[in-house]
Design a protein around this motif. Structure first.
Motif, PDB file in Angstrom:
ATOM      1  N   LEU A  94      88.860  24.331   0.320  1.00  0.00           N
ATOM      2  CA  LEU A  94      89.139  23.129   1.242  1.00  0.00           C
ATOM      3  C   LEU A  94      89.000  21.993  -0.378  1.00  0.00           C
ATOM      4  O   LEU A  94      88.863  22.392  -1.131  1.00  0.00           O
ATOM      5  N   CYS A  95      90.601  21.036  -0.160  1.00  0.00           N
ATOM      6  CA  CYS A  95      90.616  20.127  -1.378  1.00  0.00           C
ATOM      7  C   CYS A  95      89.294  19.043  -1.343  1.00  0.00           C
ATOM      8  O   CYS A  95      88.742  19.104  -0.197  1.00  0.00           O
ATOM      9  N   PRO A  96      88.024  18.982  -2.447  1.00  0.00           N
ATOM     10  CA  PRO A  96      87.082  18.372  -2.286  1.00  0.00           C
ATOM     11  C   PRO A  96      87.485  17.188  -1.680  1.00  0.00           C
ATOM     12  O   PRO A  96      86.898  16.497  -1.412  1.00  0.00           O
ATOM     13  N   MET A  97      88.324  16.536  -1.773  1.00  0.00           N
ATOM     14  CA  MET A  97      89.081  14.974  -1.395  1.00  0.00           C
ATOM     15  C   MET A  97      89.470  14.882  -0.099  1.00  0.00           C
ATOM     16  O   MET A  97      88.372  14.417  -0.143  1.00  0.00           O
ATOM     17  N   CYS A  98      90.207  15.905   0.341  1.00  0.00           N
ATOM     18  CA  CYS A  98      90.829  15.137   1.705  1.00  0.00           C
ATOM     19  C   CYS A  98      90.237  16.400   2.271  1.00  0.00           C
ATOM     20  O   CYS A  98      91.077  15.874   3.565  1.00  0.00           O
ATOM     21  N   ARG A  99      89.932  17.187   2.171  1.00  0.00           N
ATOM     22  CA  ARG A  99      88.871  18.404   3.198  1.00  0.00           C
ATOM     23  C   ARG A  99      90.173  19.083   3.642  1.00  0.00           C
ATOM     24  O   ARG A  99      90.533  19.898   4.405  1.00  0.00           O
ATOM     25  N   GLN A 119      98.671  21.215  -2.989  1.00  0.00           N
ATOM     26  CA  GLN A 119      99.887  20.748  -2.212  1.00  0.00           C
ATOM     27  C   GLN A 119      99.561  19.269  -1.813  1.00  0.00           C
ATOM     28  O   GLN A 119     100.484  18.099  -1.441  1.00  0.00           O
ATOM     29  N   CYS A 120      98.361  18.889  -1.263  1.00  0.00           N
ATOM     30  CA  CYS A 120      97.773  18.008  -0.530  1.00  0.00           C
ATOM     31  C   CYS A 120      97.863  16.512  -1.951  1.00  0.00           C
ATOM     32  O   CYS A 120      97.937  15.433  -1.280  1.00  0.00           O
ATOM     33  N   SER A 121      98.323  16.688  -2.916  1.00  0.00           N
ATOM     34  CA  SER A 121      99.284  15.959  -4.574  1.00  0.00           C
ATOM     35  C   SER A 121      97.725  15.825  -4.698  1.00  0.00           C
ATOM     36  O   SER A 121      97.533  14.763  -5.428  1.00  0.00           O
ATOM     37  N   HIS A 122      96.454  16.059  -4.479  1.00  0.00           N
ATOM     38  CA  HIS A 122      94.963  15.341  -5.642  1.00  0.00           C
ATOM     39  C   HIS A 122      95.071  16.786  -7.036  1.00  0.00           C
ATOM     40  O   HIS A 122      95.687  17.905  -6.271  1.00  0.00           O
ATOM     41  N   CYS A 123      94.714  16.132  -7.910  1.00  0.00           N
ATOM     42  CA  CYS A 123      94.617  17.157  -9.009  1.00  0.00           C
ATOM     43  C   CYS A 123      93.127  17.022  -9.461  1.00  0.00           C
ATOM     44  O   CYS A 123      91.940  15.943  -9.370  1.00  0.00           O
TER      45      CYS A 123
HETATM   46 ZN   LIG Z   1      93.776  17.349  -1.152  1.00  0.00          ZN
END
Ligand SMILES: [Zn+2]
Ligand SMILES: [Zn+2]
Ligand SMILES: [Zn+2]
Lengths: 778, 84
Positions: free
Chosen positions: B72-77, B50-54
């Motif tokens: 957590l998303c590894p990119m944006c936490r 949902q953070c738009s990272h893929c």
């Molecule tokens: Zn993210």
């Protein structure tokens, strides 16, 4: 001199001399008298106590006669002659003369020997204990001391003539039926058959040789000539027997020829009293047998290049050569000769790479039979491997012949299958179970290689080893496969899959993974096309023409050449609909078209003609534009299609050749709506555009590798800027550490790096001295 | 002259519609596959948060499994939630 031994005062000097002359008339006479003096005469002289002195005088006299009379007389018979037969006669005549003169001395010698006995003289003169021995030495040495320059001509005549007669006698035994009625001349003596002199010649020959042997002169006078004659004869015979035919073994027939014909003749010469000459004949046989092997080996070595080309038909010749090499010392000669032959006949630009490869493969097979240890192969073909490495299209040729349809040695070899052995591998354990059968490598073996690697590496491995890198090989296969898949546009990949499986057995699964994905792409594309076209929701059924696509996984295909092409809007719309359909099917995925690639089937309708053609997108686009306007300049089309003018001109040439376009002025083309009668070229319907270029859509492996290596260059410049001087190994280590990390890791062998650096040195972008590389001072 | 196209077979490469080229976890290209896979595309798909990272689906699943407490998303936490 006589005075000092003077004992009997009653005798005058003259009396004594007369007495001596009575015993040895030769001293007074110019001729050798055959009369024997009475025994008491010898007794009387003995009383003079001048024994040794008298012997000396007599021998001196003999020498004088030999020197002044007999020898000049003998050699005078060796003067010029008109024919060989003339020479033959002269030689016989001379020997007869010598023999007679020799015989005339014999009674006198007997007398002298008698004198020796009664006066108890024991001495060795000229190394001989008997006076006859001494005399023979005198004869021989006097003859040789006056040897005329031309004496060999006559001697040669004598043996040549007789050899010819002898060979003829032998030959007519073998093929009697051939010497039929039309032969008028005797092959031996060149007389008419009716008056054949052969028998007489042989008789004279026999007699003369007997005399020479008795005089101990045969070897001295004729030995060299006989040997030379035999050598020439052997050379001719070998040449005649085996010129141009490699499919028969000649060793045994040559050997039997030697022991019957040549040895028969020799026996004829020597066989006067068999016992004493047997050992010298045996020695002679060994010598000329060796010479025969050497001659035959040399002949085969001269022919070896052709023998290799004709392999395996030439197997018998190779087998002969293998046996001969063990009996002679010509291995080095073979290596040098064959290398030179390969260089002059194979390794020049006029020979195309597939032919070089074919020859190389034949050489591998033939030389392996010749020397199973593989050493010869390794040494001899080294220049071939160097050369192949230098040629651009080698890998491509190897790969394509590996996977080619139809009979191909390499393809067969591939099917035979076996895990690939590369030299780089760690030296494998020698087979310990069969240690008794172990043989050392030949002396010219390269000690840095294990003998096992030489013995077992197969042909494909040898070819791959030309490059020393599986990667490069596999890369080239990938490019080739890509080209094949993208030029055929059939979705039938069964055959390619079969080859891929075979290659995987050799090169390993991981190396060929990319190719597997490529083939899967083709297979998937077929399914996707079918799926999209079968479902009306994708709206492809409403298109004016069916569009399909080959959908590739870019990461796994070799890099494509960068080319642009602006397609007609009409086509672009269709492809967009296809893209939409794909996006709908796959979700979150889209397509990037490579507009210049593909295959288009078009109908062309002109006023008087109709064609159906399958062409490339660029050809289709060109002709498409001629619908709206019947005349275009290259410049206009280039702007419209975003294709360089040079490329366009090449493509337009195809339509010119079809008689559809005509160049009306430079770079300006007109549609030929109606073909005039002269250019009414009947184009077969449904033709496929056989483009002038079956050129690759891929960047060549060579280009790719160059590009990859360029990545290193910036690293190397950086390192040398900081460290100033670096040896090759150090640079290689550093590159391994820094440059080969990350997803685009590039491997580079030490050898490849050296080549790369050396090229930079040649381009003056690097300096190399004392084992170190450095940057030139800017 | 009339040119009629009977059929057109083109060549295209496919790619994921994503705002990056490489997976933030394995660093491999999205259009390739994750280190555990052999075949790209259908066999190694991408997922979006949902953070738009893929990420490659296999990569993010591995990552999430290794996270004990919170996902957590590894990119944006930000908290990781799969995009519907
Ligand atoms: Zn993210
Ligand atoms: Zn990943
Ligand atoms: Zn995966």
């Amino acid at each position: 001199m006589l005075n000092s031994y003077w004992l009997d005062a009653n005798m005058s000097t003259d009396d004594v001399w007369k007495k001596i002359c009575l015993a040895f008339p030769i001293l007074a006479d110019n001729e050798c008298s055959r009369e024997c003096p009475e025994d008491n005469v010898l007794e009387e002289i003995k009383e003079l106590k001048l024994n040794k002195c008298i012997e000396d005088i007599v021998i001196c006299r003999i020498e004088q006669i030999m020197r002044q009379k007999i020898t000049p007389d003998f050699w005078s018979r060796f003067s010029e002659r008109k024919t060989e037969i003339g020479g033959f006669e002269r030689f016989k005549d001379a020997v007869d003369f010598l023999y007679n003169s020799f015989s005339n001395f014999l009674p006198m010698l007997e007398n002298l020997e008698k004198f020796r006995t009664i006066s108890r003289i024991n001495r060795v003169i000229y190394g001989e204990e008997t006076l006859l021995g001494t005399f023979k030495v005198i004869v021989t040495s006097t003859l040789l001391s006056q040897l005329p320059l031309t004496h060999q001509i006559i001697t040669e005549d004598f043996y040549k003539v007789s050899f010819k007669v002898f060979c003829n006698a032998d030959k007519s035994d073998v093929d009697q039926d051939e010497s039929s009625e039309d032969v008028v001349q005797c092959g031996g003596c060149s007389h008419e058959i009716e008056q054949c002199h052969c028998q007489a010649i042989l008789l004279v020959f026999h007699e003369t040789n007997r005399k020479l042997i008795e005089l101990d002169l045969l070897e001295r006078l004729a030995g060299e000539v006989i040997t030379t004659l035999i050598h020439i004869r052997i050379e001719n015979h070998v040449q005649e027997s085996c010129k141009g035919s490699f499919d028969t073994s000649y060793i045994s027939s040559l050997e039997s020829w030697l022991s019957t014909v040549v040895m028969g003749w020799l026996t004829h010469i020597y066989n006067v009293n068999a016992v004493s000459t047997q050992s010298s004949i045996k020695k002679f046989h060994q010598k000329i047998s060796h010479f025969l092997y050497e001659t035959y080996t040399r002949t085969r070595i001269e022919q070896l290049f052709n023998i290799i080309i004709e392999y395996p038909d030439s197997q018998p010749a190779v087998e002969d050569l293998r046996i001969c090499l063990q009996k002679t010392d010509l291995r080095l000669y073979l290596t040098q000769k064959l290398q030179r032959a390969l260089e002059t006949r194979l390794l020049h630009p006029g020979v195309n790479t597939p032919d070089v490869l074919t020859a190389y493969v034949a050489a591998i097979r033939a030389l392996r039979q010749l020397d199973p240890t593989g050493v010869l192969l390794e040494t001899v073909t080294l220049p071939v491997r160097h050369y192949l490495r230098w040629r651009d299209d080698t890998v491509r040729c190897v790969v394509s012949s590996l996977t080619e349809e139809g009979p191909s040695e390499l393809a067969d070899e591939l099917v035979r299958g076996e895990a690939l052995q590369l030299d780089e591998g760690a030296p494998s354990d020698e087979d310990m179970t069969n240690w008794e059968g172990w043989n050392p490598d030949p002396v010219d073996a390269d000690p840095s290689k294990t003998s096992k690697s030489r013995r077992t590496s197969d042909i494909i491995s040898m070819l791959v080893n030309v490059y020393g890198s599986k990667e490069l090989f596999v890369n080239e296969y990938r490019t080739l496969l890509a080209d094949r898949l993208l030029s055929q546009f059939t979705y039938n990949t069964e055959k390619e899959i079969r080859y891929l499986e075979l290659l995987k057995l050799r090169f390993g699964e991981s190396q060929l993974h990319y190719c597997e994905v490529m083939l899967k792409d083709v297979y998937d594309s077929k399914r996707i096309n079918a799926h999209l076209h079968s479902d009306p929701n994708f709206k492809l059924d409403r298109q004016q023409f069916p569009s399909t696509a080959m959908i590739l996984s870019a990461q796994f295909w070799p890099p494509f050449k960068e080319e642009t092409l602006e397609l007609p809007d009409f086509v672009k719309e269709h492809l967009q609909i296809y893209t939409k359909a794909f996006e709908t099917l796959k979700g979150n995925r889209t397509l990037s078209w490579k507009p210049h690639l593909g295959s288009v089937n078009i109908d062309i309708e002109l006023k008087d003609r109709k064609f159906n053609l399958t062409v490339s997108p660029i050809h289709a686009t060109i002709i498409w534009h001629f619908q709206t306007k019947n005349q275009w300049t290259v410049e206009e089309l280039s702007q419209l299609m975003h294709v360089p003018a040079t490329v366009l001109r090449r493509k337009i040439a195809f339509w010119q050749s079809q008689g559809m376009l005509r160049e009306i002025s430079t770079d300006s083309f007109l549609l030929v709506e109606e073909s005039s009668t002269r250019s009414k070229c009947p184009v077969p319907p449904d033709m496929v555009c056989e483009d002038e270029e079956t050129e690759s859509a891929m960047a060549s492996a060579h280009d790719q590798r160059e590009e990859e290596l360029q990545v290193f260059w910036s690293y190397i410049v950086g390192m040398l800027t900081n460290l100033d001087l670096m040896p090759l190994e150090r640079i290689h280590q550093m590159l391994k550490m820094f440059a080969s990390q990350g997803p685009t890791a590039v491997e580079c062998s030490l050898r490849e790096l050296r080549n790369f650096l050396d090229r930079k040195v040649r381009e003056h972008r690097l300096l190399f001295s004392g084992g170190f590389y450095r940057l030139p001072k800017s | 002259m009339k040119v009629t196209i009977r059929s057109w077979t083109g060549v295209a490469t496919w790619r994921w519609v994503a705002n990056d080229d490489n997976c933030g976890i394995c660093r491999m290209a999205f259009d390739g596959c994750c280190p555990d896979c052999k075949l790209p595309g259908d066999d190694c798909p991408l997922v979006w948060g949902q953070c738009s990272h893929c990420f490659h689906i296999h990569c993010i699943m591995k990552w999430l499994n290794s996270q004990q407490v919170q996902h957590l998303c590894p990119m944006c936490r930000q908290e990781w939630k799969f995009k519907e």
